[in-house]
Design a protein around this motif. Structure first.
Motif: not given
Length: 270
Positions: A146-148, A248-251, A255-259
């Motif tokens: 998420x941060x990267x 890692x691939x799932x994250x 990540x777009x879902x978090x946004x």
């Protein structure tokens, strides 16, 4: 930026000055309390959160100074009293919605830890309770991705955009007809994501346990079933590199879902 803030504060009366500061501070503060990554990074430090919220809120104070001045002059005492909890709740809600993908990772790790039979007390979860090995492992990978990917900056940008969806001078919520079902659907999707993420390793561990059970039935005198706990955890360790790649691939996919927290609010509000 700070000079513009000082100019805005000097131009209004004392009541409006306090309102400008509060309205620029509370929504960022709610986000800092609601988003799970900030809970891990900042712990229980209210002072640190307030300092970061003030830095984030300076542009909001400047932008909302005219609306805050109008509210201070025209709003009733009751309306002014509900502004603070409304602003904090909005920021907190944005943080919770943005946290759902990471909660899916956490629950996936908890499912795995439970099936592995880990009984260690784990480490303290800032939200309450404790987390075992794989729960923490999945979360760390999720936060790193998420941060990267610039997620923190996009999260702050989303916070600023939330003032377009719900301006400070809009006091009361207007929910859409299916808002309740929408929230329940989000929670259901989070649990489904957790199960999908946990499934590959669970299948591997179940297969190992099945083999051991069959071996124990065929050769009772060897006591192979006593090795089930050791075998499952050894297999989990061997699979760790592959699981790390999977998470890692799932994250990256999550990540777009978090946004999507702000679009979620837009679907819930009229």
């Amino acid at each position: 930026m700070t000079e513009a803030l000082f100019d805005a504060l000097i131009a209004v009366n004392v009541e409006a000055m306090y309102l400008i500061i509060a309205l620029g501070l509370l929504r960022p503060l709610g986000l800092l309390f609601g988003f799970v990554a900030f809970s891990w990074g900042l712990g229980n430090s209210t002072t640190l959160r307030a300092s970061i919220a003030f830095a984030i809120g300076i542009p909001l104070m400047i932008a909302n100074a005219p609306a805050a001045s109008t509210l201070a002059a025209d709003a009733s005492t009751f309306e002014l009293a509900i502004l603070a909890p409304k602003e904090f709740a909005l920021g907190y809600g944005l943080g919770i919605f943005a946290s759902l993908p990471f909660l899916a990772l956490q629950y996936a790790g908890a499912i795995t830890d439970s099936y592995r039979g880990e009984s260690d007390s784990g480490i303290q979860d800032p939200a309450g309770g404790s987390l075992q090995t794989y729960s923490v492992f999945y979360l760390v990978i999720g936060f790193f991705v998420f941060v990267s990917m610039g997620g923190m900056w996009q999260l702050i940008s989303m916070l600023y955009d939330s003032f377009l969806v719900w301006p400070i001078d809009r006091l009361y919520p207007a929910l859409t007809e299916g808002a309740g079902r929408g929230v329940l659907r989000l929670l259901d999707d989070t649990l489904k994501q957790a199960a999908i993420i946990a499934l590959p390793l669970l299948i591997c561990l179940m297969a190992i346990e099945f083999v051991i059970i069959v071996s124990a039935k065929l050769g009772k005198k060897f006591g192979t079933y006593d090795l089930v706990f050791l075998s499952k955890n050894f297999a989990a360790i061997l699979c760790l590199p592959l699981i790390a790649i999977l998470i890692q691939r799932s994250s990256v996919a999550l990540t777009p879902d978090a946004l999507d927290a702000l679009p979620i609010f837009e679907t819930l509000l009229k």
